[in-house]
Design a protein around this motif. Structure first.
Motif, mmCIF file in Angstrom:
data_model
loop_
_atom_site.group_PDB
_atom_site.id
_atom_site.type_symbol
_atom_site.label_atom_id
_atom_site.label_comp_id
_atom_site.label_asym_id
_atom_site.label_seq_id
_atom_site.Cartn_x
_atom_site.Cartn_y
_atom_site.Cartn_z
ATOM 1 N N THR A 35 -111.698 61.625 26.351
ATOM 2 C CA THR A 35 -112.924 61.157 26.961
ATOM 3 C C THR A 35 -114.083 61.970 26.397
ATOM 4 O O THR A 35 -113.876 62.956 25.686
ATOM 5 C CB THR A 35 -112.893 61.335 28.490
ATOM 6 N N VAL A 41 -106.830 61.197 27.266
ATOM 7 C CA VAL A 41 -106.504 59.925 27.920
ATOM 8 C C VAL A 41 -105.084 59.510 27.565
ATOM 9 O O VAL A 41 -104.285 59.141 28.422
ATOM 10 C CB VAL A 41 -107.485 58.820 27.496
ATOM 11 N N VAL A 63 -105.229 52.654 29.062
ATOM 12 C CA VAL A 63 -106.616 52.678 29.498
ATOM 13 C C VAL A 63 -106.862 51.687 30.633
ATOM 14 O O VAL A 63 -107.641 51.952 31.547
ATOM 15 C CB VAL A 63 -107.558 52.367 28.319
ATOM 16 N N ARG A 66 -106.773 52.896 34.233
ATOM 17 C CA ARG A 66 -107.885 53.810 34.521
ATOM 18 C C ARG A 66 -109.156 53.019 34.825
ATOM 19 O O ARG A 66 -109.921 53.358 35.722
ATOM 20 C CB ARG A 66 -108.139 54.748 33.331
#
Length: 206
Positions: A35, A41, A63, A66
């Motif tokens: 990030t 991540v 991703v 999230r």
């Protein structure tokens, strides 16, 4: 001559590209995705010849959850950067200078949208690629001057201007009924009516 990993090979047409070079293209390498704050991540398992479209599914599997916790996630778009440049489809990682351990940066931005304001009393959010209306803010045909009931604005006149908030989750409109209004770009709900002006508004901004 072609230099690979510090060794040189003669240019022999029948042997180009060299086997050692081809084998390097098949090597699996771990590439971390961070990030902007430096948090990891995920780590991608890719080859030097991999392109964004080759690992997009692997990337989205990590991703996606999230983003699912973010308000308006459906309107957010994950983008990948390396050394300040965006990684675009069709470009092999090795061509972008990415090697094993090279950190990629994840940046989540709002999908491209357009907001318009109209004399019919509404603001509308559009998809600029398809031309589809994604959301309507306000009610068509507001002819009477706005009045406040139960702490919320009911009715109003034409909208003069509308702008997105910096994170694109809100829309701020200016109306001829002497009010500015804050709307949810996701649901179209009126969040606040900002009353106090005595004349029609010409603009508003965050």
């Amino acid at each position: 001559q072609v230099v690979v990993a510090g060794s040189s090979f003669p240019l022999v047409p029948a042997q180009l590209p060299h086997k050692a070079f081809l084998l390097r293209q098949l090597d699996i390498m771990n590439v971390p995705v961070l990030t902007l704050g430096g948090d990891v991540v995920t780590t991608l398992d890719v080859t030097p010849s991999s392109k964004l479209e080759d690992f997009r599914e692997q990337f989205c599997e990590v991703v996606g959850p999230r983003l699912g916790n973010v308000t308006g996630a459906a309107d957010l778009r994950p983008r990948v950067f390396y050394c300040g440049g965006e990684l675009l489809p069709g470009l092999p990682l090795i061509a972008a200078g990415i090697r094993a351990g090279s950190p990629l940066t994840l940046v989540v931005t709002a999908a491209s949208r357009v907001v318009s304001a109209s004399e019919d009393g509404t603001a509308r959010i559009w998809n600029p690629e398809t031309g589809d209306c994604l959301q309507t803010l306000g009610t068509v045909g507001w002819e009477k001057r706005g009045i406040v009931q139960d702490g919320a604005l009911r009715g109003g006149r034409e909208m003069i201007a509308a702008v997105f908030s910096p994170d694109s989750t809100l829309v701020l409109s200016a109306s001829s009924d002497c009010t500015a209004k804050i709307w949810s770009a996701q649901s179209g709900e009126l969040i606040h009516a900002l009353c106090g002006h005595r004349r029609r508004l010409r603009s508003a901004s965050f």
